[in-house]
Design a protein around this motif. Structure first.
Motif, PDB file in Angstrom:
ATOM      1  N   TRP A  32      -6.444  12.054  -6.563  1.00 61.44           N
ATOM      2  CA  TRP A  32      -5.856  11.053  -5.681  1.00 61.44           C
ATOM      3  C   TRP A  32      -5.033  11.714  -4.572  1.00 61.44           C
ATOM      4  O   TRP A  32      -5.049  11.264  -3.422  1.00 61.44           O
ATOM      5  CB  TRP A  32      -4.983  10.097  -6.490  1.00 61.44           C
ATOM      6  CG  TRP A  32      -4.402   8.992  -5.658  1.00 61.44           C
ATOM      7  CD1 TRP A  32      -3.125   8.886  -5.185  1.00 61.44           C
ATOM      8  CD2 TRP A  32      -5.098   7.840  -5.171  1.00 61.44           C
ATOM      9  NE1 TRP A  32      -2.977   7.745  -4.448  1.00 61.44           N
ATOM     10  CE2 TRP A  32      -4.166   7.073  -4.417  1.00 61.44           C
ATOM     11  CE3 TRP A  32      -6.404   7.383  -5.317  1.00 61.44           C
ATOM     12  CZ2 TRP A  32      -4.517   5.880  -3.804  1.00 61.44           C
ATOM     13  CZ3 TRP A  32      -6.759   6.186  -4.697  1.00 61.44           C
ATOM     14  CH2 TRP A  32      -5.823   5.452  -3.959  1.00 61.44           C
ATOM     15  N   ASN A  33      -4.313  12.787  -4.914  1.00 55.83           N
ATOM     16  CA  ASN A  33      -3.545  13.501  -3.909  1.00 55.83           C
ATOM     17  C   ASN A  33      -4.465  14.127  -2.865  1.00 55.83           C
ATOM     18  O   ASN A  33      -4.138  14.150  -1.676  1.00 55.83           O
ATOM     19  CB  ASN A  33      -2.697  14.584  -4.579  1.00 55.83           C
ATOM     20  CG  ASN A  33      -1.871  15.374  -3.587  1.00 55.83           C
ATOM     21  OD1 ASN A  33      -2.205  16.518  -3.269  1.00 55.83           O
ATOM     22  ND2 ASN A  33      -0.801  14.787  -3.075  1.00 55.83           N
ATOM     23  N   ALA A  36      -5.389  11.436  -0.481  1.00 55.65           N
ATOM     24  CA  ALA A  36      -4.280  11.133   0.436  1.00 55.65           C
ATOM     25  C   ALA A  36      -4.165  12.194   1.524  1.00 55.65           C
ATOM     26  O   ALA A  36      -3.977  11.875   2.707  1.00 55.65           O
ATOM     27  CB  ALA A  36      -2.977  11.026  -0.348  1.00 55.65           C
ATOM     28  N   ASN A  40      -4.807  12.028   5.881  1.00 57.12           N
ATOM     29  CA  ASN A  40      -3.573  12.208   6.648  1.00 57.12           C
ATOM     30  C   ASN A  40      -3.807  13.205   7.784  1.00 57.12           C
ATOM     31  O   ASN A  40      -4.646  14.105   7.681  1.00 57.12           O
ATOM     32  CB  ASN A  40      -2.451  12.716   5.741  1.00 57.12           C
ATOM     33  CG  ASN A  40      -1.082  12.532   6.369  1.00 57.12           C
ATOM     34  OD1 ASN A  40      -0.578  11.417   6.473  1.00 57.12           O
ATOM     35  ND2 ASN A  40      -0.483  13.639   6.802  1.00 57.12           N
ATOM     36  N   ILE A  50       3.378  14.771   1.093  1.00 59.17           N
ATOM     37  CA  ILE A  50       2.269  13.843   0.857  1.00 59.17           C
ATOM     38  C   ILE A  50       1.983  13.820  -0.641  1.00 59.17           C
ATOM     39  O   ILE A  50       1.616  14.845  -1.233  1.00 59.17           O
ATOM     40  CB  ILE A  50       1.007  14.258   1.626  1.00 59.17           C
ATOM     41  CG1 ILE A  50       1.303  14.365   3.120  1.00 59.17           C
ATOM     42  CG2 ILE A  50      -0.112  13.250   1.385  1.00 59.17           C
ATOM     43  CD1 ILE A  50       1.751  13.084   3.752  1.00 59.17           C
ATOM     44  N   PHE A  52       1.194  10.239  -2.886  1.00 58.55           N
ATOM     45  CA  PHE A  52       0.243   9.194  -3.270  1.00 58.55           C
ATOM     46  C   PHE A  52      -0.458   8.546  -2.078  1.00 58.55           C
ATOM     47  O   PHE A  52      -1.581   8.082  -2.210  1.00 58.55           O
ATOM     48  CB  PHE A  52       0.948   8.102  -4.085  1.00 58.55           C
ATOM     49  CG  PHE A  52       1.472   8.578  -5.407  1.00 58.55           C
ATOM     50  CD1 PHE A  52       0.629   8.726  -6.497  1.00 58.55           C
ATOM     51  CD2 PHE A  52       2.815   8.905  -5.554  1.00 58.55           C
ATOM     52  CE1 PHE A  52       1.101   9.173  -7.710  1.00 58.55           C
ATOM     53  CE2 PHE A  52       3.297   9.345  -6.774  1.00 58.55           C
ATOM     54  CZ  PHE A  52       2.447   9.483  -7.856  1.00 58.55           C
ATOM     55  N   TRP A  53       0.207   8.493  -0.925  1.00 59.54           N
ATOM     56  CA  TRP A  53      -0.345   7.784   0.220  1.00 59.54           C
ATOM     57  C   TRP A  53      -0.267   8.652   1.462  1.00 59.54           C
ATOM     58  O   TRP A  53       0.670   9.445   1.622  1.00 59.54           O
ATOM     59  CB  TRP A  53       0.417   6.467   0.476  1.00 59.54           C
ATOM     60  CG  TRP A  53       0.569   5.627  -0.741  1.00 59.54           C
ATOM     61  CD1 TRP A  53       1.686   5.485  -1.512  1.00 59.54           C
ATOM     62  CD2 TRP A  53      -0.444   4.835  -1.372  1.00 59.54           C
ATOM     63  NE1 TRP A  53       1.449   4.650  -2.573  1.00 59.54           N
ATOM     64  CE2 TRP A  53       0.139   4.223  -2.512  1.00 59.54           C
ATOM     65  CE3 TRP A  53      -1.776   4.563  -1.084  1.00 59.54           C
ATOM     66  CZ2 TRP A  53      -0.560   3.384  -3.358  1.00 59.54           C
ATOM     67  CZ3 TRP A  53      -2.483   3.718  -1.910  1.00 59.54           C
ATOM     68  CH2 TRP A  53      -1.876   3.140  -3.023  1.00 59.54           C
ATOM     69  N   PRO A  54      -1.237   8.523   2.360  1.00 56.34           N
ATOM     70  CA  PRO A  54      -1.161   9.256   3.630  1.00 56.34           C
ATOM     71  C   PRO A  54      -0.017   8.727   4.489  1.00 56.34           C
ATOM     72  O   PRO A  54       0.215   7.523   4.550  1.00 56.34           O
ATOM     73  CB  PRO A  54      -2.521   8.994   4.276  1.00 56.34           C
ATOM     74  CG  PRO A  54      -3.024   7.745   3.640  1.00 56.34           C
ATOM     75  CD  PRO A  54      -2.481   7.746   2.235  1.00 56.34           C
ATOM     76  N   ARG A  55       0.692   9.625   5.153  1.00 60.75           N
ATOM     77  CA  ARG A  55       1.833   9.231   5.981  1.00 60.75           C
ATOM     78  C   ARG A  55       1.375   8.831   7.382  1.00 60.75           C
ATOM     79  O   ARG A  55       1.885   7.881   7.961  1.00 60.75           O
ATOM     80  CB  ARG A  55       2.831  10.379   6.053  1.00 60.75           C
ATOM     81  CG  ARG A  55       4.170  10.013   6.654  1.00 60.75           C
ATOM     82  CD  ARG A  55       5.221  11.041   6.276  1.00 60.75           C
ATOM     83  NE  ARG A  55       4.754  12.398   6.461  1.00 60.75           N
ATOM     84  CZ  ARG A  55       5.024  13.412   5.605  1.00 60.75           C
ATOM     85  NH1 ARG A  55       5.748  13.189   4.540  1.00 60.75           N
ATOM     86  NH2 ARG A  55       4.559  14.624   5.849  1.00 60.75           N
ATOM     87  N   PHE A  57      -2.192   7.955   8.832  1.00 60.93           N
ATOM     88  CA  PHE A  57      -3.602   7.752   8.478  1.00 60.93           C
ATOM     89  C   PHE A  57      -4.527   8.198   9.609  1.00 60.93           C
ATOM     90  O   PHE A  57      -4.279   7.935  10.787  1.00 60.93           O
ATOM     91  CB  PHE A  57      -3.847   6.277   8.170  1.00 60.93           C
ATOM     92  CG  PHE A  57      -5.265   5.984   7.760  1.00 60.93           C
ATOM     93  CD1 PHE A  57      -5.684   6.180   6.452  1.00 60.93           C
ATOM     94  CD2 PHE A  57      -6.185   5.517   8.692  1.00 60.93           C
ATOM     95  CE1 PHE A  57      -6.989   5.904   6.069  1.00 60.93           C
ATOM     96  CE2 PHE A  57      -7.492   5.244   8.324  1.00 60.93           C
ATOM     97  CZ  PHE A  57      -7.889   5.442   7.013  1.00 60.93           C
TER      98      PHE A  57
END
Length: 299
Positions: A32-33, A36, A40, A50, A52-55, A57
């Motif tokens: 998952w990383n 992400a 990113n 970074i 869990f989620w892209p900062r 996108f």
């Protein structure tokens, strides 16, 4: 009537669920990383943080990867290798296993010992290289297929499964005049769906993930599988090293954007390479329990 669960059992169940949750998280988080990071902006990823989620996108990493002709060729080689290698390996291994179930086969025990011996001992890398070179497998697609035609471990699983089938089926077919080939194709194979599906998946994953053969026997870039290309990318530590993997158009695009880094490209390529084989699992998962446990129970 529902059975009451004691306090000790409840604590044990909670501990088991927590342990399984942590184990699942430890297995899924790296993937998952990587997703992400691949989504990113590369320059922003270099700042760290970074998780869990892209900062910021972006799909630019995947755009560059998918524009590279060499990577598309690598995908074609890998997919062709998986399809041809899996079909031929399963077919040849199943035939061998069927022959090893014949009680009238002269020297059957000797052959079995001989096959098992090869599971633990091999000639080594240099003799194997000399053998494949003498067979004309250098810079040949067949180097991915011929050395992997027979899997002794899969043969043992096939043999165990075949021996577990009702003997009356073969006897009745023989009485009706069916030959060994007819028994194999008309009776044995149609009843072997679970084990074939399971071993086919394991074989396909092995072909898909294997990169070492190409690094030794392949010099032609048009025969490089995607896994070998990915390894070359992973070994690149700076952006200029990507030029050995990306074509000139991709490099020009990368330089024009100034937002791409080697890490972001590497993560995007890892996801692109991993995703196809991951998507196959749900379609054969229902065969796992029956196929993997072949021979574990005796009645």
């Amino acid at each position: 009537m529902l059975k009451r669960i004691s306090a000790t059992d409840k604590v044990m169940l909670i501990c088991i669920y927590v342990f399984l949750a942590l184990l699942s998280f430890s297995a899924l988080y790296p993937f998952w990383n990587a997703v992400a990071v691949s989504l990113n902006v590369g320059v922003d990823t270099a700042k760290g943080g970074i998780t869990f989620w892209p900062r910021e996108f972006t799909l630019e990493n995947y755009s560059i990867i998918l524009q590279d002709d060499r990577l598309l060729t690598g995908f074609f080689i890998s997919i062709s290798r998986v399809v041809v290698g899996t079909i031929t390996s399963i077919f040849m291994t199943a035939i061998l296993a069927f022959g090893m179930t014949r009680t009238y086969l002269i020297g059957r025990n000797f052959y079995m010992v001989f096959f098992v011996f090869t599971m633990y001992f091999s000639g080594g890398l240099i003799p194997t290289y000399l053998l494949n070179r003498s067979l004309g497998l250098m810079d040949s697609f067949l180097v991915f297929i011929i050395p992997a035609l027979i899997s002794v471990w899969n043969m043992i699983i096939f043999r165990t499964f075949f021996k577990g089938l009702p003997a009356g089926l073969e006897e009745s077919a023989s009485i009706d005049g069916c030959s060994n080939w007819g028994i194999f194709f008309r009776i044995i194979l149609p009843l072997s769906g679970p084990v074939i599906a399971t071993l086919s998946l394991f074989t396909a994953v092995g072909h898909w993930n294997e990169w070492f053969l190409a690094s030794i026997y392949i010099n032609d870039s048009s025969l490089m599988p995607i896994q070998t290309i990915l390894r070359q990318t992973l070994n690149a530590n700076i952006v200029t090293s990507q030029a050995a993997v990306l074509d000139s158009a991709s490099v020009s695009l990368m330089e024009s954007k100034k937002q791409i880094t080697s890490k972001s490209l590497t993560m995007a390529m890892m996801i692109v390479v991993t995703l196809p084989i991951v998507l196959v699992y749900p379609f054969v998962q229902k065969y796992f329990v029956k196929g993997v446990l072949v021979g574990s129970l005796k009645e």
